[in-house]
Design an enzyme around this catalytic site. Structure first.
Site, mmCIF file in Angstrom:
data_model
loop_
_atom_site.group_PDB
_atom_site.id
_atom_site.type_symbol
_atom_site.label_atom_id
_atom_site.label_comp_id
_atom_site.label_asym_id
_atom_site.label_seq_id
_atom_site.Cartn_x
_atom_site.Cartn_y
_atom_site.Cartn_z
ATOM 1 N N ASN A 98 0.832 -1.208 0.000
ATOM 2 C CA ASN A 98 0.000 0.000 0.000
ATOM 3 C C ASN A 98 0.864 1.254 0.000
ATOM 4 O O ASN A 98 1.933 1.299 0.607
ATOM 5 C CB ASN A 98 -0.928 0.006 1.216
ATOM 6 N N ASP A 100 -0.552 4.151 0.990
ATOM 7 C CA ASP A 100 -1.405 5.107 1.696
ATOM 8 C C ASP A 100 -0.871 5.605 3.036
ATOM 9 O O ASP A 100 -1.443 6.525 3.642
ATOM 10 C CB ASP A 100 -2.822 4.522 1.878
ATOM 11 N N HIS A 115 5.814 -0.490 -2.717
ATOM 12 C CA HIS A 115 5.363 0.206 -3.928
ATOM 13 C C HIS A 115 5.410 1.724 -3.786
ATOM 14 O O HIS A 115 4.721 2.440 -4.508
ATOM 15 C CB HIS A 115 3.948 -0.261 -4.310
ATOM 16 N N CYS A 143 8.590 20.349 -11.965
ATOM 17 C CA CYS A 143 9.780 20.489 -11.115
ATOM 18 C C CYS A 143 10.443 21.839 -11.407
ATOM 19 O O CYS A 143 10.225 22.426 -12.469
ATOM 20 C CB CYS A 143 10.731 19.346 -11.431
ATOM 21 N N CYS A 145 13.288 22.143 -12.358
ATOM 22 C CA CYS A 145 14.092 21.902 -13.560
ATOM 23 C C CYS A 145 13.215 21.900 -14.818
ATOM 24 O O CYS A 145 13.703 21.597 -15.899
ATOM 25 C CB CYS A 145 14.868 20.591 -13.433
ATOM 26 N N SER A 184 -4.487 -9.847 -2.921
ATOM 27 C CA SER A 184 -4.865 -10.936 -3.835
ATOM 28 C C SER A 184 -3.629 -11.748 -4.230
ATOM 29 O O SER A 184 -3.759 -12.799 -4.830
ATOM 30 C CB SER A 184 -5.514 -10.356 -5.086
ATOM 31 N N ASN A 208 -8.268 -12.859 4.794
ATOM 32 C CA ASN A 208 -8.897 -12.369 3.560
ATOM 33 C C ASN A 208 -10.285 -12.998 3.442
ATOM 34 O O ASN A 208 -10.416 -14.205 3.563
ATOM 35 C CB ASN A 208 -8.026 -12.794 2.353
HETATM 36 N N1 APR Z 1 -10.102 -7.240 4.852
HETATM 37 C C1 APR Z 1 -9.179 -8.088 4.313
HETATM 38 N N2 APR Z 1 -9.084 -8.343 2.991
HETATM 39 C C2 APR Z 1 -9.928 -7.706 2.153
HETATM 40 C C3 APR Z 1 -10.906 -6.798 2.630
HETATM 41 C C4 APR Z 1 -10.978 -6.580 4.049
HETATM 42 N N3 APR Z 1 -11.873 -5.739 4.582
HETATM 43 N N4 APR Z 1 -11.600 -6.330 1.552
HETATM 44 C C5 APR Z 1 -11.067 -6.897 0.448
HETATM 45 N N5 APR Z 1 -10.055 -7.741 0.807
HETATM 46 C C6 APR Z 1 -9.180 -8.542 -0.065
HETATM 47 C C7 APR Z 1 -9.771 -8.970 -1.394
HETATM 48 O O1 APR Z 1 -10.470 -10.215 -1.257
HETATM 49 C C8 APR Z 1 -8.520 -9.111 -2.278
HETATM 50 O O2 APR Z 1 -7.980 -10.422 -2.193
HETATM 51 O O3 APR Z 1 -8.102 -7.697 -0.414
HETATM 52 C C9 APR Z 1 -7.534 -8.125 -1.632
HETATM 53 C C10 APR Z 1 -7.252 -6.895 -2.479
HETATM 54 O O4 APR Z 1 -6.568 -7.281 -3.632
HETATM 55 P P1 APR Z 1 -6.058 -6.240 -4.746
HETATM 56 O O5 APR Z 1 -7.133 -5.271 -5.038
HETATM 57 O O6 APR Z 1 -5.490 -7.041 -5.856
HETATM 58 O O7 APR Z 1 -4.904 -5.422 -3.969
HETATM 59 P P2 APR Z 1 -3.364 -5.776 -3.768
HETATM 60 O O8 APR Z 1 -3.157 -7.230 -3.597
HETATM 61 O O9 APR Z 1 -2.852 -4.863 -2.717
HETATM 62 O O10 APR Z 1 -2.747 -5.325 -5.176
HETATM 63 C C11 APR Z 1 -1.355 -5.386 -5.352
HETATM 64 O O11 APR Z 1 -1.458 -4.204 -7.435
HETATM 65 O O12 APR Z 1 -2.557 -2.479 -8.501
HETATM 66 C C12 APR Z 1 -1.375 -2.884 -7.957
HETATM 67 O O13 APR Z 1 0.373 -1.618 -7.043
HETATM 68 C C13 APR Z 1 -0.979 -1.966 -6.824
HETATM 69 O O14 APR Z 1 -0.113 -2.472 -4.652
HETATM 70 C C14 APR Z 1 -1.086 -2.841 -5.600
HETATM 71 C C15 APR Z 1 -0.839 -4.240 -6.169
HETATM 72 ZN ZN ZN Z 2 13.588 18.011 -11.736
#
Ligand code: APR
Ligand code: ZN
Length: 239
Positions: A98, A100, A115, A143, A145, A184, A208
Site C-alpha cells: 500500500n 497510503d 510500492h 519540477c 528543472c 490478492s 482475507n
Molecule cells: N479485509 C481483508 N481483505 C480484504 C478486505 C478486508 N476488509 N476487503 C477486500 N479484501 C481482499 C480482497 O479479497 C482481495 O484479495 O483484499 C484483496 C485486495 O486485492 P487487490 O485489489 O489485488 O490489492 P493488492 O493485492 O494490494 O494489489 C497489489 O497491485 O494495482 C497494484 O500496485 C498496486 O499495490 C497494488 C498491487
Molecule cells: Zn527536476
C-alpha cells in the site's frame, strides 16, 4: 479464530505482515481488483503504468490526486491499529504494497513500502523528491528543472526500490509467522514473500474474506475482514 496456532503465535519472536489494499478497505479506500477497481471508466491496472503516465500524464495525475485526498481524509482502522499494538509484545515488521501510509499513521514503526508512497513526489528527470504538503496549481505539476513531477510510486513495468526489496526478503526469510493480509497476491514480486517465509520454516496465515492464489499454501486461512480478525491476535499473543 487463531486458536489452532495459538502456541506458535505466543512462541514467535518475529511476526511479519505482508499487506495489500484489502487492509485499508475498511478505512474507505477501494481495492484494485474486482468491482472496486474502476475509476471513472478506467481500470486501475491500465492507469498504474509508466506507459499510461507518458501517454496521458494529466489523467494519471488526476487519479493520484483524487486518491491522495481520499487517503489523507481517511483514518487507520482496527486492523492497522492491531498490528501497531503488537509491537508491545513481538518484533513486528510490515511489508506493505500500500502507498497510503496508514500503517505508519496507526503507529507501526517498521514499515517497508514496497510500492512507494502517494504522499511523496519525485521528478521524472532530476533527483528532486519531496513530501506533498498542499494542493497543486496545475496537473501534472512541474519540477524546478521544468520537467514533470510524478508520484513516488512503483508502476507496472518498474522495479521496486532496491534497498526496500532486499530488506523485505531478509525479513521474510527470518520471521516465525507471516500474516498475509488483504492482498490478492496477484502482483509480483511482492507475492514471492510468502514463499520465502515458508521455505525458511515460518507458518503462513492469511486474512482475507476471499480465497487467493496462495490459499492452498497457507497453514491457516481466516475468512474474515482484517479489522475484525486482527484485533483478536493481540489477546492470543498477550496470554
Ligand atoms: N479485509 C481483508 N481483505 C480484504 C478486505 C478486508 N476488509 N476487503 C477486500 N479484501 C481482499 C480482497 O479479497 C482481495 O484479495 O483484499 C484483496 C485486495 O486485492 P487487490 O485489489 O489485488 O490489492 P493488492 O493485492 O494490494 O494489489 C497489489 O497491485 O494495482 C497494484 O500496485 C498496486 O499495490 C497494488 C498491487
Ligand atoms: Zn527536476
Amino acid at each position: 479464530m487463531f486458536e489452532s496456532i495459538a502456541d506458535k503465535l505466543s512462541q514467535a519472536e518475529k511476526i511479519v505482515f505482508v499487506t495489500g489494499a484489502g487492509i485499508s478497505q475498511e478505512s474507505g479506500i477501494p481495492t484494485f481488483r474486482g468491482k472496486d477497481g474502476l475509476w471513472r471508466k478506467y481500470d486501475a491496472m491500465q492507469l498504474a503504468t509508466i506507459d499510461a503516465f507518458y501517454e496521458n500524464p494529466k489523467l494519471v495525475w488526476e487519479w493520484y490526486d483524487e486518491r491522495r485526498k481520499n487517503i489523507l481524509a481517511a483514518k487507520p482502522n482496527a486492523g492497522h491499529t492491531a498490528i501497531a499494538n503488537l509491537e508491545k509484545y513481538k518484533q513486528v515488521r510490515v511489508l506493505t504494497q500500500n502507498i497510503d501510509g496508514l500503517h505508519q499513521r496507526a503507529g507501526s514503526s517498521q514499515v517497508y513500502e514496497l510500492h512507494g508512497s502517494i504522499i511523496t513526489i519525485k521528478c521524472t528527470v532530476c533527483d528532486f523528491k519531496e513530501k506533498i504538503t498542499g494542493d497543486f496549481s496545475e496537473l501534472p505539476p512541474r519540477c524546478k528543472c521544468s520537467n514533470m513531477l510524478r508520484p513516488d510510486v512503483v508502476w507496472f513495468g518498474e522495479a521496486l526500490p532496491q534497498n526496500v526489496w532486499s530488506e523485505a526478503i531478509m525479513q521474510a526469510n527470518s520471521c516465525n509467522v507471516m500474516f498475509v493480509v488483504g492482498t490478492s497476491l496477484a502482483v509480483s514480486p511482492a507475492n514471492m514473500l510468502p514463499i520465502y517465509a515458508k521455505q525458511n520454516g515460518a507458518i503462513l496465515v492469511e486474512v482475507n474474506p476471499e480465497e487467493t492464489l496462495m490459499s492452498k499454501d497457507m497453514d491457516l486461512s481466516i475468512r474474515s475482514t482484517s479489522a475484525k480478525a486482527l484485533p483478536e491476535l493481540l489477546s492470543i499473543v498477550n496470554k
